[in-house]
Design an enzyme around this catalytic site. Structure first.
Site: not given
Length: 317
Positions: A65, A93, A246
């Site tokens: 961001h 945000n 993962d």
């Protein structure tokens, strides 16, 4: 005549050389002035993630961001003042992005070792890499030398950050504007193998009865996200391993179990083959994620005399 102008000419060349070096990102940028900075930051980030494993996702997102709004300049860390409209309160945000205090803590430790040397922008960039490693993700070389901005841009935060409701073409265009390819976009989206999302961001998807969502998955998610109320209720972006890096995020997309619309849409159109590749090859995903993070971290960095080194990350000196 040559001898008369030789000294000034040499001096000018030296000055230009110094300015050029200062305006370049380098993996050895702090070797002379603060060689322990990466280690200090890494240890601080590890402690924060050890205390709250979810913080890894938050720090990677905080870096994302920051870089998508006027480049990787730590502008997102600035608090509201009479002259600064903070990016912290922009719609993407506000009450969502986390980890500010973790970056401030790492910055304080670096300041004690090397006052006024290491930028908040570099602290945040290193923190994102260290967060990945702390939860089993890839590492990568970080080129350093960013300077901190003296401005924030709430307007750009509201327009430039990709929406969780966006379609594929809109997402591709948003990343393209930052110099990132569709493959970079899919790889970076893989950060959603970590972290959680608020109910109001995925409510429409789980109640849509659409063909692109697994019915059982939608039913399960509805238990924690009612049709009204509970907007801030959290659900993991990857229900299988929400705190480990993962490739389950991509397996989820193939099974129509992406939590956000902007996630699931990646398994369509021109990016579907990339999702399939990552779902079956975790090493390829990890390598591409590292490469894309490097590219993202070097979006329009503030360099040389164009910025400052903030003493604290939330305020101008």
């Amino acid at each position: 005549m040559i001898g008369r102008f030789a000294t000034p000419l040499i001096s000018l060349m030296v000055v230009l050389s110094i300015i050029s070096c200062q305006a370049q990102l380098s993996t050895t940028f702090y070797d002379a002035r603060c060689p322990n900075a990466p280690t200090i930051i890494r240890n601080s980030i590890r402690r924060a993630i050890s205390a709250e494993r979810r913080m890894a996702a938050s720090l990677i997102r905080l870096h994302f961001h920051d870089c998508f709004v006027q480049g990787c300049d730590a502008s997102i860390l600035l608090d509201e003042t009479a002259t600064i409209q903070s990016e912290k309160t922009a719609a993407p945000n506000n009450n969502s992005v986390r980890g500010y205090e973790v970056i401030e803590a790492a910055k304080r430790e670096v300041e004690r070792a090397c006052p006024g040397v290491v930028s908040c922008a570099d602290v945040l960039t290193l923190a994102a890499r260290d967060a990945s490693v702390a939860v089993g993700g890839p590492s990568w070389s970080v080129r350093l030398g960013r300077r901190d901005s003296t401005t924030a841009n709430r307007g750009a935060a509201n327009t430039d950050l990709p929406s969780p409701f966006a379609g594929l073409d809109v997402l591709i265009d948003a990343f393209d504007k930052k110099g990132l390819t569709a493959r970079d976009m899919v790889a970076l989206s893989g950060a959603h193998t970590l972290g959680q999302s608020q109910c109001f961001l995925f409510r429409g998807r789980i109640y849509s009865n659409g063909s692109d969502i697994d019915a059982g998955f939608a039913s399960t998610r509805r238990r924690g996200c009612p049709q009204s109320g509970g907007d801030g209720n959290l659900a993991p972006l990857d229900v299988v391993t929400p705190n480990s890096f993962d490739n389950n995020y991509f397996r989820n997309l193939v099974e129509r179990k992406g939590l956000l619309q902007s996630d699931q849409v990646l398994f369509s159109g021109s990016t579907a083959t990339i999702v399939s590749q990552y779902s079956g090859n975790p090493r390829t995903f990890a390598a591409d994620f590292a490469a894309a993070m490097i590219k993202m971290s070097e979006i329009q960095p503030t360099l040389g005399q164009d910025g400052i080194i903030r003493n604290t990350c939330s305020a101008i000196n």
